[in-house]
Design a protein around this motif. Structure first.
Motif, PDB file in Angstrom:
ATOM      1  N   ALA A 210      30.962  45.001  20.127  1.00  0.00           N
ATOM      2  CA  ALA A 210      32.345  44.615  20.782  1.00  0.00           C
ATOM      3  C   ALA A 210      32.367  44.462  22.165  1.00  0.00           C
ATOM      4  O   ALA A 210      33.138  43.579  22.738  1.00  0.00           O
ATOM      5  N   ALA A 211      31.560  45.007  22.855  1.00  0.00           N
ATOM      6  CA  ALA A 211      31.547  44.886  24.244  1.00  0.00           C
ATOM      7  C   ALA A 211      31.156  43.423  24.614  1.00  0.00           C
ATOM      8  O   ALA A 211      31.510  42.896  25.858  1.00  0.00           O
ATOM      9  N   GLU A 212      30.401  42.840  23.635  1.00  0.00           N
ATOM     10  CA  GLU A 212      30.060  41.468  24.260  1.00  0.00           C
ATOM     11  C   GLU A 212      31.008  40.320  23.378  1.00  0.00           C
ATOM     12  O   GLU A 212      31.144  39.176  23.546  1.00  0.00           O
ATOM     13  N   TYR A 250      29.465  35.277  14.887  1.00  0.00           N
ATOM     14  CA  TYR A 250      30.801  35.923  14.831  1.00  0.00           C
ATOM     15  C   TYR A 250      30.654  37.398  14.928  1.00  0.00           C
ATOM     16  O   TYR A 250      31.630  38.012  15.331  1.00  0.00           O
ATOM     17  N   LEU A 251      29.535  38.167  14.896  1.00  0.00           N
ATOM     18  CA  LEU A 251      29.752  39.798  14.642  1.00  0.00           C
ATOM     19  C   LEU A 251      30.318  40.274  16.011  1.00  0.00           C
ATOM     20  O   LEU A 251      31.237  41.018  15.683  1.00  0.00           O
ATOM     21  N   ALA A 252      30.091  39.759  17.275  1.00  0.00           N
ATOM     22  CA  ALA A 252      30.446  40.446  18.477  1.00  0.00           C
ATOM     23  C   ALA A 252      32.238  40.085  18.249  1.00  0.00           C
ATOM     24  O   ALA A 252      32.931  41.197  18.772  1.00  0.00           O
ATOM     25  N   ASP A 253      32.584  38.854  18.009  1.00  0.00           N
ATOM     26  CA  ASP A 253      34.070  38.819  18.082  1.00  0.00           C
ATOM     27  C   ASP A 253      34.796  39.617  16.817  1.00  0.00           C
ATOM     28  O   ASP A 253      35.892  39.999  17.221  1.00  0.00           O
ATOM     29  N   CYS A 255      33.696  42.688  15.703  1.00  0.00           N
ATOM     30  CA  CYS A 255      33.684  44.007  16.126  1.00  0.00           C
ATOM     31  C   CYS A 255      34.793  44.203  17.263  1.00  0.00           C
ATOM     32  O   CYS A 255      35.448  45.053  17.324  1.00  0.00           O
ATOM     33  N   ALA A 256      34.903  43.143  18.247  1.00  0.00           N
ATOM     34  CA  ALA A 256      35.876  43.319  19.444  1.00  0.00           C
ATOM     35  C   ALA A 256      37.299  43.352  18.621  1.00  0.00           C
ATOM     36  O   ALA A 256      38.068  44.103  19.234  1.00  0.00           O
ATOM     37  N   SER A 257      37.362  42.618  17.721  1.00  0.00           N
ATOM     38  CA  SER A 257      38.955  42.347  17.009  1.00  0.00           C
ATOM     39  C   SER A 257      39.301  43.438  16.322  1.00  0.00           C
ATOM     40  O   SER A 257      40.239  43.924  16.025  1.00  0.00           O
ATOM     41  N   VAL A 258      38.248  44.115  15.662  1.00  0.00           N
ATOM     42  CA  VAL A 258      38.337  45.305  14.730  1.00  0.00           C
ATOM     43  C   VAL A 258      38.716  46.488  15.725  1.00  0.00           C
ATOM     44  O   VAL A 258      39.788  47.240  15.464  1.00  0.00           O
ATOM     45  N   GLN A 259      37.914  46.588  16.753  1.00  0.00           N
ATOM     46  CA  GLN A 259      38.158  47.888  17.774  1.00  0.00           C
ATOM     47  C   GLN A 259      39.288  47.856  18.331  1.00  0.00           C
ATOM     48  O   GLN A 259      40.354  48.769  18.391  1.00  0.00           O
ATOM     49  N   ALA A 260      39.943  46.315  18.830  1.00  0.00           N
ATOM     50  CA  ALA A 260      41.304  46.190  19.302  1.00  0.00           C
ATOM     51  C   ALA A 260      42.173  46.598  18.258  1.00  0.00           C
ATOM     52  O   ALA A 260      43.193  47.408  18.774  1.00  0.00           O
ATOM     53  N   CYS A 290      35.362  59.328  21.604  1.00  0.00           N
ATOM     54  CA  CYS A 290      34.200  59.186  22.365  1.00  0.00           C
ATOM     55  C   CYS A 290      34.396  57.333  22.651  1.00  0.00           C
ATOM     56  O   CYS A 290      33.633  56.977  23.614  1.00  0.00           O
ATOM     57  N   ASN A 291      35.271  56.680  21.925  1.00  0.00           N
ATOM     58  CA  ASN A 291      35.209  55.116  22.360  1.00  0.00           C
ATOM     59  C   ASN A 291      35.717  54.923  23.446  1.00  0.00           C
ATOM     60  O   ASN A 291      36.871  55.341  23.804  1.00  0.00           O
ATOM     61  N   LYS A 292      34.924  54.271  24.280  1.00  0.00           N
ATOM     62  CA  LYS A 292      35.508  54.009  25.651  1.00  0.00           C
ATOM     63  C   LYS A 292      36.569  52.954  25.824  1.00  0.00           C
ATOM     64  O   LYS A 292      37.446  52.943  26.645  1.00  0.00           O
ATOM     65  N   GLU A 293      36.982  52.037  24.971  1.00  0.00           N
ATOM     66  CA  GLU A 293      37.901  51.116  24.709  1.00  0.00           C
ATOM     67  C   GLU A 293      39.351  52.096  24.474  1.00  0.00           C
ATOM     68  O   GLU A 293      40.350  51.521  25.135  1.00  0.00           O
ATOM     69  N   LEU A 294      39.194  52.959  23.608  1.00  0.00           N
ATOM     70  CA  LEU A 294      40.438  53.821  23.492  1.00  0.00           C
ATOM     71  C   LEU A 294      40.769  54.682  24.618  1.00  0.00           C
ATOM     72  O   LEU A 294      41.840  54.740  25.057  1.00  0.00           O
ATOM     73  N   ARG A 295      39.718  55.312  25.237  1.00  0.00           N
ATOM     74  CA  ARG A 295      39.906  55.719  26.497  1.00  0.00           C
ATOM     75  C   ARG A 295      40.532  55.154  27.458  1.00  0.00           C
ATOM     76  O   ARG A 295      41.619  55.547  28.234  1.00  0.00           O
ATOM     77  N   ARG A 296      40.108  53.803  27.708  1.00  0.00           N
ATOM     78  CA  ARG A 296      40.340  53.033  28.972  1.00  0.00           C
ATOM     79  C   ARG A 296      42.054  52.758  28.688  1.00  0.00           C
ATOM     80  O   ARG A 296      42.907  52.745  29.440  1.00  0.00           O
ATOM     81  N   LEU A 297      42.314  52.272  27.393  1.00  0.00           N
ATOM     82  CA  LEU A 297      43.651  51.650  27.038  1.00  0.00           C
ATOM     83  C   LEU A 297      44.742  52.944  27.166  1.00  0.00           C
ATOM     84  O   LEU A 297      45.877  52.831  27.396  1.00  0.00           O
ATOM     85  N   MET A 298      44.151  54.065  26.433  1.00  0.00           N
ATOM     86  CA  MET A 298      45.111  55.198  26.403  1.00  0.00           C
ATOM     87  C   MET A 298      45.533  55.474  27.899  1.00  0.00           C
ATOM     88  O   MET A 298      46.507  56.072  28.291  1.00  0.00           O
TER      89      MET A 298
END
Ligand code: KG4
Ligand code: ZN
Length: 352
Positions: A210-212, A250-253, A255-260, A290-298
């Motif tokens: 997702a980072a990419e 499409y893999l990174a996009d 993953c990023a969309s699922v994580q979001a 552990c997920n950094k995006e969850l930590r960042r947005l929270m």
């Protein structure tokens, strides 16, 4: 077998006669763990003397998920070995332990049985206290690890098996506000990673890709937006229908969309609950935290709403025995004891 240890190099024999020692086992799923914690006093929180974790991820990876029979056979081999290591690291004798604790549920019956049976055996053998700990309570209290007091908070527990928001008033006083009606957030990460041909556990695999990627590339569902409960199986189905239509890289996009999609729902429902119940502290725990995006947005959302945020330290997010020992110590301090006749319960509830 991946192993990790946390302990103090300068661990010394009991500080004061009142600082009690707790030894805890965690064997609810695919991590075998043993920890030793020394209780604090009025001036300082508890002190971790040893924390040993042996992860069975590699053993289960080839099956794409946890196989109960494999897990319990591994716990049988690992638990005595980790016990010996923890006692050595803490530089104490088993006879000095005041209470033996173990996760008694929720989890896999044949795995729970192993940690609980060893703890009960030790408690009987040394004539000491036995304490049964709810695995979710271990996660729930882990953001306060090392502190001497628990403050009222709105807790988000996000693990492989559970997703829930809980109103916490004090140790043992919990009200479940929202829970998943189908898949847990970690389970959604794991199942979607499997659809994408990624490894197990899926959360870190999806986070890495997702980072990419572009989180807005695919419009994935945010289910049950009007409810306090969670649902993630619709997201999994949406990805299953989306994948055959995709071509190229499409893999990174994805993953990023699922994580979001997952993080979005977790953050908004947690903030809504904190505001609705007039709580000024939010806590987050469990493997998915552990997920950094969850930590960042929270962190961003809490700042925006004037809420304080406390997350469990990354090494305490995935399953470990230090959080079980900490919960046991807090319960011990409030006078809780368990009977050795108390059975493990694969569906043990945190609260009604
Ligand atoms: O708390 P935990 O170790 O075990 C349970 O009690 O279930 O959580 C494991 C879950 C797995 O589903 C795994 O995919 C997820 O936590 N997880 C993550 C991350 N690290 C672990 N999910 C998203 N992002 C991560 N970095
Ligand atoms: Zn867990």
């Amino acid at each position: 077998m991946r192993e990790s240890s946390h302990h103090l190099n300068n661990a010394s024999p009991a500080r004061t006669s009142t600082s009690r020692l707790v030894l805890a086992f965690e064997t609810s799923c695919d991590e075998t763990a043993v920890a030793i914690l020394r209780g604090g006093n009025r001036h300082s929180g508890p002190e971790l003397l040893a924390s040993e974790v042996a992860s069975q991820i590699a053993e289960h990876e080839k099956f794409g998920g946890v196989v109960p029979e494999v897990a319990s056979r591994n716990h049988l081999v690992q638990a005595p070995r980790l016990l010996e290591r923890a006692v050595g690291a803490a530089k104490i004798g088993l006879a000095q332990i005041d209470a033996f604790a173990a996760t008694s549920g929720p989890g896999l019956a044949s795995s729970l049985m192993i940690g609980a049976s060893i703890a009960k055996g030790l408690a009987i053998g040394f004539s000491k206290t036995y304490l049964a700990v709810n695995h979710l309570e271990g996660h729930l209290l882990s953001p306060f690890f090392g502190e001497s007091k628990i403050r009222r908070n709105l807790s988000l527990i996000v693990s492989g098996g559970h997703t829930m928001t809980v109103l916490v008033d004090s140790v043992g006083d919990y009200e479940i506000i929202g829970r998943t009606v189908d898949d847990a957030a970690g389970e959604a990460f794991d199942k979607i990673a499997k659809l994408l041909g990624l490894g197990y556990p899926g959360g870190p695999e999806i986070e890495k890709r997702a980072a990419e990627g572009d989180p807005n590339r695919y419009d994935l569902p945010r289910s049950m937006s009007e409810s306090e409960n969670f649902s993630f199986s619709g997201l999994k189905t949406a990805v299953r229908y989306l994948l055959p239509k995709l071509r190229g890289d499409y893999l990174a996009d994805v993953c990023a969309s699922v994580q979001a999609a997952i993080v979005d729902v977790l953050v908004s429902k947690t903030i809504d609950a904190a505001k609705r119940y007039n709580v000024d502290l939010v806590t987050v725990s469990g493997g998915v935290s552990c997920n950094k995006e969850l930590r960042r947005l929270m962190t961003e959302a809490c700042k925006r709403e004037g809420l304080e945020l406390k997350t469990a330290k990354p090494w305490l997010c995935t399953d470990n025995a230090a959080m079980v020992a900490f919960a046991a110590m807090l319960k011990l301090q409030t006078g809780v004891r368990s009977s050795v006749a108390e059975e493990i319960d694969p569906n043990l509830a945190l609260a009604q």
